[in-house]
Design an enzyme around this catalytic site. Structure first.
Site, PDB file in Angstrom:
ATOM      1  N   GLY A 129       0.778  -1.414   0.057  1.00 18.88           N
ATOM      2  CA  GLY A 129      -0.182  -0.188   0.013  1.00 18.88           C
ATOM      3  C   GLY A 129       0.730   1.495   0.105  1.00 18.88           C
ATOM      4  O   GLY A 129       1.555   1.617  -0.960  1.00 18.88           O
TER       5      GLY A 129
ATOM      6  N   THR B 280      -5.572   0.755  -1.346  1.00 14.67           N
ATOM      7  CA  THR B 280      -4.512  -0.266  -0.844  1.00 14.67           C
ATOM      8  C   THR B 280      -4.977  -1.481  -0.770  1.00 14.67           C
ATOM      9  O   THR B 280      -6.192  -1.888  -0.404  1.00 14.67           O
ATOM     10  CB  THR B 280      -3.867   0.340   0.290  1.00 14.67           C
ATOM     11  OG1 THR B 280      -4.700   0.182   1.316  1.00 14.67           O
ATOM     12  CG2 THR B 280      -3.260   1.891   0.120  1.00 14.67           C
TER      13      THR B 280
ATOM     14  N   LYS C  39      -5.038   7.258  15.725  1.00 17.36           N
ATOM     15  CA  LYS C  39      -4.648   8.392  14.727  1.00 17.36           C
ATOM     16  C   LYS C  39      -4.595   9.797  15.043  1.00 17.36           C
ATOM     17  O   LYS C  39      -3.795  10.713  14.611  1.00 17.36           O
ATOM     18  CB  LYS C  39      -5.274   7.977  13.300  1.00 17.36           C
ATOM     19  CG  LYS C  39      -5.166   6.719  12.711  1.00 17.36           C
ATOM     20  CD  LYS C  39      -3.793   6.766  12.332  1.00 17.36           C
ATOM     21  CE  LYS C  39      -3.592   5.464  11.386  1.00 17.36           C
ATOM     22  NZ  LYS C  39      -2.014   5.346  10.982  1.00 17.36           N
TER      23      LYS C  39
ATOM     24  N   TYR D 292      -9.347   2.850  16.057  1.00 16.25           N
ATOM     25  CA  TYR D 292      -8.463   3.461  15.049  1.00 16.25           C
ATOM     26  C   TYR D 292      -8.331   4.951  15.260  1.00 16.25           C
ATOM     27  O   TYR D 292      -7.336   5.537  15.111  1.00 16.25           O
ATOM     28  CB  TYR D 292      -9.150   2.997  13.779  1.00 16.25           C
ATOM     29  CG  TYR D 292      -8.143   3.462  12.465  1.00 16.25           C
ATOM     30  CD1 TYR D 292      -7.097   2.780  12.291  1.00 16.25           C
ATOM     31  CD2 TYR D 292      -8.706   4.711  11.562  1.00 16.25           C
ATOM     32  CE1 TYR D 292      -6.297   3.278  11.170  1.00 16.25           C
ATOM     33  CE2 TYR D 292      -7.983   4.972  10.627  1.00 16.25           C
ATOM     34  CZ  TYR D 292      -6.765   4.055  10.302  1.00 16.25           C
ATOM     35  OH  TYR D 292      -6.120   4.594   9.251  1.00 16.25           O
TER      36      TYR D 292
ATOM     37  N   ASN E 228       5.016   4.669   8.785  1.00 19.42           N
ATOM     38  CA  ASN E 228       3.645   4.275   8.078  1.00 19.42           C
ATOM     39  C   ASN E 228       2.742   3.174   8.528  1.00 19.42           C
ATOM     40  O   ASN E 228       1.621   3.163   8.325  1.00 19.42           O
ATOM     41  CB  ASN E 228       4.166   4.252   6.498  1.00 19.42           C
ATOM     42  CG  ASN E 228       2.986   3.644   5.702  1.00 19.42           C
ATOM     43  OD1 ASN E 228       1.934   4.397   5.366  1.00 19.42           O
ATOM     44  ND2 ASN E 228       3.125   2.310   5.554  1.00 19.42           N
TER      45      ASN E 228
ATOM     46  N   ASP F 164       9.278  -4.997  13.400  1.00 21.36           N
ATOM     47  CA  ASP F 164       7.776  -5.160  14.012  1.00 21.36           C
ATOM     48  C   ASP F 164       7.761  -3.589  14.593  1.00 21.36           C
ATOM     49  O   ASP F 164       8.641  -3.490  15.666  1.00 21.36           O
ATOM     50  CB  ASP F 164       7.802  -6.078  14.944  1.00 21.36           C
ATOM     51  CG  ASP F 164       6.656  -6.153  15.764  1.00 21.36           C
ATOM     52  OD1 ASP F 164       5.774  -5.086  15.537  1.00 21.36           O
ATOM     53  OD2 ASP F 164       6.122  -6.971  16.601  1.00 21.36           O
ATOM     54  N   ALA F 165       6.873  -2.886  14.115  1.00 25.85           N
ATOM     55  CA  ALA F 165       6.853  -1.397  14.707  1.00 25.85           C
ATOM     56  C   ALA F 165       6.394  -1.340  15.787  1.00 25.85           C
ATOM     57  O   ALA F 165       6.918  -0.253  16.514  1.00 25.85           O
ATOM     58  CB  ALA F 165       6.004  -0.729  13.465  1.00 25.85           C
TER      59      ALA F 165
HETATM   60  N1  NAD Z   1      -5.526   3.113   2.816  1.00 23.54           N
HETATM   61  C1  NAD Z   1      -6.394   4.101   3.464  1.00 23.54           C
HETATM   62  O1  NAD Z   1      -7.463   4.273   3.123  1.00 23.54           O
HETATM   63  C2  NAD Z   1      -5.618   4.978   4.694  1.00 23.54           C
HETATM   64  C3  NAD Z   1      -6.402   5.938   4.946  1.00 23.54           C
HETATM   65  C4  NAD Z   1      -5.763   6.577   5.923  1.00 23.54           C
HETATM   66  C5  NAD Z   1      -4.547   6.236   6.654  1.00 23.54           C
HETATM   67  N2  NAD Z   1      -4.186   5.177   6.100  1.00 23.54           N
HETATM   68  C6  NAD Z   1      -2.959   4.620   6.898  1.00 23.54           C
HETATM   69  O2  NAD Z   1      -1.748   4.526   6.010  1.00 23.54           O
HETATM   70  C7  NAD Z   1      -1.218   3.393   6.443  1.00 23.54           C
HETATM   71  C8  NAD Z   1      -0.809   2.389   5.396  1.00 23.54           C
HETATM   72  O3  NAD Z   1      -2.118   1.727   5.145  1.00 23.54           O
HETATM   73  P1  NAD Z   1      -2.236   0.882   3.937  1.00 23.54           P
HETATM   74  O4  NAD Z   1      -3.618   1.320   3.284  1.00 23.54           O
HETATM   75  O5  NAD Z   1      -1.117   1.069   3.027  1.00 23.54           O
HETATM   76  O6  NAD Z   1      -2.427  -0.492   4.710  1.00 23.54           O
HETATM   77  P2  NAD Z   1      -1.909  -1.834   4.033  1.00 23.54           P
HETATM   78  O7  NAD Z   1      -2.553  -2.697   5.255  1.00 23.54           O
HETATM   79  O8  NAD Z   1      -1.987  -1.829   2.642  1.00 23.54           O
HETATM   80  O9  NAD Z   1      -0.271  -1.970   4.692  1.00 23.54           O
HETATM   81  C9  NAD Z   1       0.156  -1.742   5.678  1.00 23.54           C
HETATM   82  C10 NAD Z   1       1.793  -2.512   5.739  1.00 23.54           C
HETATM   83  O10 NAD Z   1       1.930  -2.409   7.283  1.00 23.54           O
HETATM   84  C11 NAD Z   1       2.581  -3.738   7.550  1.00 23.54           C
HETATM   85  N3  NAD Z   1       2.523  -3.980   9.005  1.00 23.54           N
HETATM   86  C12 NAD Z   1       1.467  -4.217   9.916  1.00 23.54           C
HETATM   87  N4  NAD Z   1       1.849  -4.184  11.253  1.00 23.54           N
HETATM   88  C13 NAD Z   1       3.249  -4.041  10.916  1.00 23.54           C
HETATM   89  C14 NAD Z   1       4.058  -4.095  12.201  1.00 23.54           C
HETATM   90  N5  NAD Z   1       3.803  -4.215  13.534  1.00 23.54           N
HETATM   91  N6  NAD Z   1       5.281  -3.651  12.057  1.00 23.54           N
HETATM   92  C15 NAD Z   1       5.681  -3.404  10.969  1.00 23.54           C
HETATM   93  N7  NAD Z   1       4.911  -3.402   9.674  1.00 23.54           N
HETATM   94  C16 NAD Z   1       3.710  -3.707  10.037  1.00 23.54           C
HETATM   95  C17 NAD Z   1       1.858  -4.702   7.017  1.00 23.54           C
HETATM   96  O11 NAD Z   1       2.674  -6.016   6.909  1.00 23.54           O
HETATM   97  C18 NAD Z   1       1.725  -4.057   5.478  1.00 23.54           C
HETATM   98  O12 NAD Z   1       2.847  -4.241   4.650  1.00 23.54           O
HETATM   99  C19 NAD Z   1      -1.660   3.050   7.860  1.00 23.54           C
HETATM  100  O13 NAD Z   1      -0.918   3.849   8.973  1.00 23.54           O
HETATM  101  C20 NAD Z   1      -2.991   3.344   7.884  1.00 23.54           C
HETATM  102  O14 NAD Z   1      -3.701   3.672   8.930  1.00 23.54           O
HETATM  103  C21 NAD Z   1      -4.650   4.356   5.202  1.00 23.54           C
END
Ligand code: NAD
Length: 262
Positions: A19, A200, A167, A163, A92, A65-66
């Site tokens: 994503g 994503t 955030k 969530y 992220n 692991d974040a």
């Molecule tokens: N996609 C959306 O609509 C959206 C909207 C607002 C905010 N966000 C934020 O953007 C960020 C990315 O979202 P996305 O949609 O790309 O998600 P996604 O699920 O496609 O990707 C998230 C990634 O984080 C990794 N991850 C999960 N837990 C982890 C950990 N403990 N340590 C390390 N890596 C870890 C996963 O393996 C994955 O590769 C997130 O913080 C999400 O909250 C996304």
């Protein structure tokens, strides 16, 4: 030749196996940074890093692991040993639980907070420490930290308690550290990015296919009437990460089609 908007910089992107993180890692690398693709998912993370390298840019995958402090200590030690310093951290990695308040257990709440809040806190803490320790003698510590919040870090909707709480914490944590760094006369900038719904892998798992179609009745009536693409968000991160944003700190950059205005 190292050219681009973040040429020569060293960047960590967490959650970069998928994503928004994958798009950001690729864009920073295309713009000249050496990118550490950090993620808990080994297979996908290694694939993202390999794709960047195949395209002729610099990247490596580090399993991370974040939400775990020891994992952060190891990642930062690795970066210090191999690259000697860090210019950019993109916090992220994030997860979502979409449940009503009644259905959200304390375990759910803590699981979300562990990645979304502990992860951003730990990353910011260890990155600032490294930026300060490795500053060029006689100059102020420098760097850019970009924390991924959400439009749900400032606004809200039903079934998002855990969530939204996480955030919202990212939003104000970023401002607090930005002010503290300024008070110490550091040139370390800390900003948050607030995407709206962006297509994503993570978001697709939460929303049915029909809701992504143009004109879908689920498409909210926000001003630009379109959901985000990962590069929309990556472009915002790139700006904040680059020296173009040298006077920008503690800000919230919304990439949400105007959703947050209505
Ligand atoms: N996609 C959306 O609509 C959206 C909207 C607002 C905010 N966000 C934020 O953007 C960020 C990315 O979202 P996305 O949609 O790309 O998600 P996604 O699920 O496609 O990707 C998230 C990634 O984080 C990794 N991850 C999960 N837990 C982890 C950990 N403990 N340590 C390390 N890596 C870890 C996963 O393996 C994955 O590769 C997130 O913080 C999400 O909250 C996304």
């Amino acid at each position: 030749m190292n050219v681009g908007r973040v040429a020569g910089k060293v960047a960590i992107v967490t959650g970069a196996a998928s994503g928004l993180g994958a798009a950001t890692a690729s864009m920073l690398a295309r713009e000249g940074a050496t990118v550490i693709v950090a993620d808990i998912n080994k297979t996908n993370g290694a694939r993202v890093a390999a794709r960047i390298v195949e395209a002729g840019h610099r990247a490596e995958f580090v399993e991370h692991d974040a939400g775990d402090e020891v994992s952060w200590q190891k990642l930062i030690q690795h970066v210090e040993k191999k690259y000697l310093h860090l210019d950019i951290l993109v916090n992220n990695a994030g997860i979502m639980v979409a449940k009503s308040l009644a259905d959200t257990s304390l375990e759910d709440f803590r699981r979300v907070s562990r990645v979304n809040v502990d992860g951003v806190f730990l990353g910011t803490k260890y990155a600032v420490d490294l930026m300060v320790r490795t500053a060029v003698p006689g100059t102020a510590p420098r760097g850019s930290i970009v924390n991924m919040s959400s439009f749900l870090g400032s606004y809200t909707m039903p079934n998002t308690t855990a969530y939204c709480a996480s955030k919202g914490a990212v939003r104000i944590l970023s401002k607090s550290v930005a002010v503290e760094c300024g008070a110490k006369r550091y040139q370390i900038r800390v900003n948050s990015v607030h995407p709206g719904i962006t297509r994503t892998e993570g978001a697709e798992a939460l929303m049915p296919e029909e809701s992504w179609q143009p004109g879908s009745s689920l498409m909210p009536s926000f001003p630009l009437r379109d959901y985000g693409r990962p590069d929309d968000v990556a472009n915002a991160v790139l700006y904040l990460a680059s020296d173009e944003a040298r006077l920008v700190t503690g800000t919230e950059l919304f990439v949400d089609g105007g959703w947050s205005m209505i």
